[in-house]
Design a protein around this motif. Structure first.
Motif, PDB file in Angstrom:
ATOM      1  N   THR A   1       0.766  -1.231  -0.257  1.00  0.00           N
ATOM      2  CA  THR A   1      -0.319  -0.019   0.162  1.00  0.00           C
ATOM      3  C   THR A   1       1.248   1.410   0.252  1.00  0.00           C
ATOM      4  N   ALA A   2       2.300   1.258   0.666  1.00  0.00           N
ATOM      5  CA  ALA A   2       3.004   2.410   0.944  1.00  0.00           C
ATOM      6  C   ALA A   2       3.657   2.683  -0.701  1.00  0.00           C
ATOM      7  N   LEU A   3       3.777   1.522  -1.132  1.00  0.00           N
ATOM      8  CA  LEU A   3       4.817   1.760  -2.345  1.00  0.00           C
ATOM      9  C   LEU A   3       4.438   2.428  -3.487  1.00  0.00           C
ATOM     10  N   ASP A   4       2.479   1.476  -3.678  1.00  0.00           N
ATOM     11  CA  ASP A   4       1.928   2.447  -4.576  1.00  0.00           C
ATOM     12  C   ASP A   4       1.835   3.837  -4.209  1.00  0.00           C
ATOM     13  N   THR A   5       1.860   4.046  -3.173  1.00  0.00           N
ATOM     14  CA  THR A   5       1.425   5.574  -2.586  1.00  0.00           C
ATOM     15  C   THR A   5       2.620   6.033  -3.085  1.00  0.00           C
ATOM     16  N   LEU A   6       3.608   5.499  -3.105  1.00  0.00           N
ATOM     17  CA  LEU A   6       4.965   6.219  -3.576  1.00  0.00           C
ATOM     18  C   LEU A   6       4.843   6.036  -5.084  1.00  0.00           C
ATOM     19  N   GLU A   7       4.728   5.569  -5.582  1.00  0.00           N
ATOM     20  CA  GLU A   7       4.923   5.374  -7.017  1.00  0.00           C
ATOM     21  C   GLU A   7       3.680   6.416  -7.440  1.00  0.00           C
ATOM     22  N   ASP A   8       2.961   6.663  -7.219  1.00  0.00           N
ATOM     23  CA  ASP A   8       1.564   7.893  -7.299  1.00  0.00           C
ATOM     24  C   ASP A   8       2.648   8.966  -7.539  1.00  0.00           C
ATOM     25  N   ARG A   9       2.737   8.775  -5.942  1.00  0.00           N
ATOM     26  CA  ARG A   9       3.412  10.465  -5.755  1.00  0.00           C
ATOM     27  C   ARG A   9       4.803  10.552  -6.427  1.00  0.00           C
ATOM     28  N   LEU A  10       5.647   9.886  -6.617  1.00  0.00           N
ATOM     29  CA  LEU A  10       6.406   9.721  -7.687  1.00  0.00           C
ATOM     30  C   LEU A  10       6.262  10.135  -9.747  1.00  0.00           C
ATOM     31  N   THR A  11       5.148  10.259  -9.336  1.00  0.00           N
ATOM     32  CA  THR A  11       5.015   9.867 -11.209  1.00  0.00           C
ATOM     33  C   THR A  11       5.718  11.122 -11.871  1.00  0.00           C
ATOM     34  N   GLU A  12       4.759  12.500 -10.923  1.00  0.00           N
ATOM     35  CA  GLU A  12       4.671  13.537 -11.704  1.00  0.00           C
ATOM     36  C   GLU A  12       5.959  14.428 -11.157  1.00  0.00           C
ATOM     37  N   ARG A  13       6.699  14.152  -9.760  1.00  0.00           N
ATOM     38  CA  ARG A  13       7.373  15.365  -9.034  1.00  0.00           C
ATOM     39  C   ARG A  13       8.871  13.939  -9.304  1.00  0.00           C
ATOM     40  N   ARG A  14       9.952  15.224  -9.518  1.00  0.00           N
ATOM     41  CA  ARG A  14      11.024  13.938  -9.636  1.00  0.00           C
ATOM     42  C   ARG A  14      11.897  13.305  -7.737  1.00  0.00           C
ATOM     43  N   TYR A  15      11.496  14.319  -7.269  1.00  0.00           N
ATOM     44  CA  TYR A  15      12.169  13.811  -5.525  1.00  0.00           C
ATOM     45  C   TYR A  15      10.765  14.039  -4.235  1.00  0.00           C
ATOM     46  N   LEU A  16      10.980  13.611  -3.695  1.00  0.00           N
ATOM     47  CA  LEU A  16       9.628  12.948  -3.074  1.00  0.00           C
ATOM     48  C   LEU A  16       9.155  14.612  -2.157  1.00  0.00           C
ATOM     49  N   VAL A  17      10.170  15.655  -1.750  1.00  0.00           N
ATOM     50  CA  VAL A  17       9.599  17.209  -1.976  1.00  0.00           C
ATOM     51  C   VAL A  17      10.032  18.085  -2.232  1.00  0.00           C
ATOM     52  N   GLY A  18       9.255  18.952  -2.787  1.00  0.00           N
ATOM     53  CA  GLY A  18      10.241  20.327  -3.437  1.00  0.00           C
ATOM     54  C   GLY A  18      10.502  19.701  -4.703  1.00  0.00           C
ATOM     55  N   ASP A  19      11.616  20.491  -5.159  1.00  0.00           N
ATOM     56  CA  ASP A  19      12.358  19.816  -6.372  1.00  0.00           C
ATOM     57  C   ASP A  19      13.557  20.138  -6.182  1.00  0.00           C
ATOM     58  N   THR A  20      14.554  19.616  -5.190  1.00  0.00           N
ATOM     59  CA  THR A  20      15.501  18.790  -5.124  1.00  0.00           C
ATOM     60  C   THR A  20      15.995  17.864  -4.112  1.00  0.00           C
ATOM     61  N   ILE A  21      16.885  17.147  -3.970  1.00  0.00           N
ATOM     62  CA  ILE A  21      17.118  16.102  -3.352  1.00  0.00           C
ATOM     63  C   ILE A  21      17.050  16.721  -1.502  1.00  0.00           C
ATOM     64  N   THR A  22      16.431  16.057  -0.808  1.00  0.00           N
ATOM     65  CA  THR A  22      16.241  16.852   0.743  1.00  0.00           C
ATOM     66  C   THR A  22      16.710  15.086   1.553  1.00  0.00           C
TER      67      THR A  22
END
Length: 352
Positions: free
Chosen positions: A213-234
């Motif tokens: 469930t968590a990995l599917d959520t992250l797959e969705d989150r990262l489909t249209e954004r390059r990094y998890l939060v913001g536009d840089t590596i954190t």
């Protein structure tokens, strides 16, 4: 997190415990809480930031230790905090320095990491975990609180960061980061262990469903954004990456997290390759040591001790196309330079 089983024994690589039949895996999170800070409060027991005083002991095999190595490298702290590297396997008592000449850490002069814990507390009886930071002057462990160590490297050691070091904890995204990192830790970083060390079918089934469930959520989150939060590596990306880097090689088979391979999830696989190919990430990953650790040490799960030859690693270096999503890996900063001499991943142990 569930209550720790009463019939358990330390598991030095994870700082957790092996579960017992019918129980869910529970991680022992009672770490040595002292910190290394810029201005220690009186009577706090904390240690002062001081270059060339401390040694980070971090096994390449361990995902929690791998985080600290990545952050240290991204921030350019190699010249002020030395690095000790235990071998990929350990006995029931301690991580050991079998890869060093004579089986002794060349700076600390000890054959077992446990010696540094006992120097701090002769009665120390909990797990001997990595990462650990040791005071080179006294040979005593300062802390093994892996979650706090990387935060302090970013916030307390700023005077010693390299020119161009990235901001891994951007203030404008900190609240969102905390939520994302908490989710990544409980559901993914710890989730794979919850599957692997489940003590019953019911515990495993619940852990498996929760992880995916968590990995599917992250797959969705990262489909249209390059990094998890913001536009840089954190820091959030560092924390997710070390689990993803081990997923197909270890967690899919060894921990029975086998609904599908990471490389069968387009966004997560592209994201993982993007980071792997970014200086400071893939150049810290030793796939040989990772597999040796999990498959040889976890005899409860893999009694034969046989280490699998696969998977092939060439695909880690294939184009990922994530640049199309925008973002700037290091923000206003720059990539780290070459890996420090003596800290390179051994030839044939990476993806090249």
């Amino acid at each position: 997190m569930s209550e720790q089983p009463s019939e358990s024994r330390p598991e030095h690589s994870t700082g957790g415990t092996y579960s017992v039949p019918g129980k869910e895996f529970s991680r022992d999170t009672n770490y040595i809480p002292t910190r290394i800070v810029r201005d220690p409060a009186p009577d706090s027991g904390d240690f002062p930031v001081e270059p060339n005083r401390y040694r980070l002991v971090a096994a390449r095999a361990c995902p929690w230790a791998n985080r600290t190595v990545i952050v240290r490298r991204l921030l350019g702290l190699e010249g002020v905090i030395s690095l000790g590297q235990p071998g990929p396997t350990h006995d029931a008592d301690s991580w050991t320095f079998e890869l060093d000449p004579g089986g002794v850490d060349p700076v600390l002069g000890i054959p077992r990491l446990k010696d540094a814990f006992l120097a701090r507390d002769p009665h120390y009886s909990r797990g001997i975990t990595v990462p650990a930071i040791v005071d080179e002057r006294t040979g005593q462990v300062v802390t093994n609180d892996f979650g706090q160590i990387t935060l302090d490297l970013s916030t307390e050691w700023t005077e010693h960061h390299r020119d161009g070091a990235p901001d891994l904890l951007p203030a404008e995204h900190r609240d969102e980061m905390e939520q994302v990192m908490r989710h990544v830790y409980t559901e993914v970083n710890n989730g794979v262990y919850r599957c692997g060390f489940a003590g019953s079918q019911d515990a495993y089934d619940a852990a498996y469903d929760r992880l995916w469930t968590a990995l599917d959520t992250l797959e969705d989150r990262l489909t249209e954004r390059r990094y998890l939060v913001g536009d840089t590596i954190t820091e959030a990306d560092v924390r997710l990456f070390t689990t993803l880097a081990r997923f197909d090689a270890v967690y899919h088979g060894h921990f029975k997290c086998n609904r599908n391979l990471l490389r069968e999830m387009p966004a997560l696989w592209g994201y993982a390759r993007d980071l792997f190919q970014t200086p400071g990430f893939g150049d810290t990953i030793d796939f040989v040591q990772i597999k040796q650790h999990y498959y040889e040490v976890h005899t409860d799960i893999n009694p034969s001790g046989i280490v699998p030859k696969g998977p092939d690693l060439w695909s880690w270096l294939t184009p990922h196309g994530r640049e199309a999503l925008g973002g700037r890996p290091f923000g206003d900063g720059t990539p780290p330079g070459p890996v420090a001499e003596g800290e390179e991943v051994a030839e044939g142990h990476g993806a090249a």
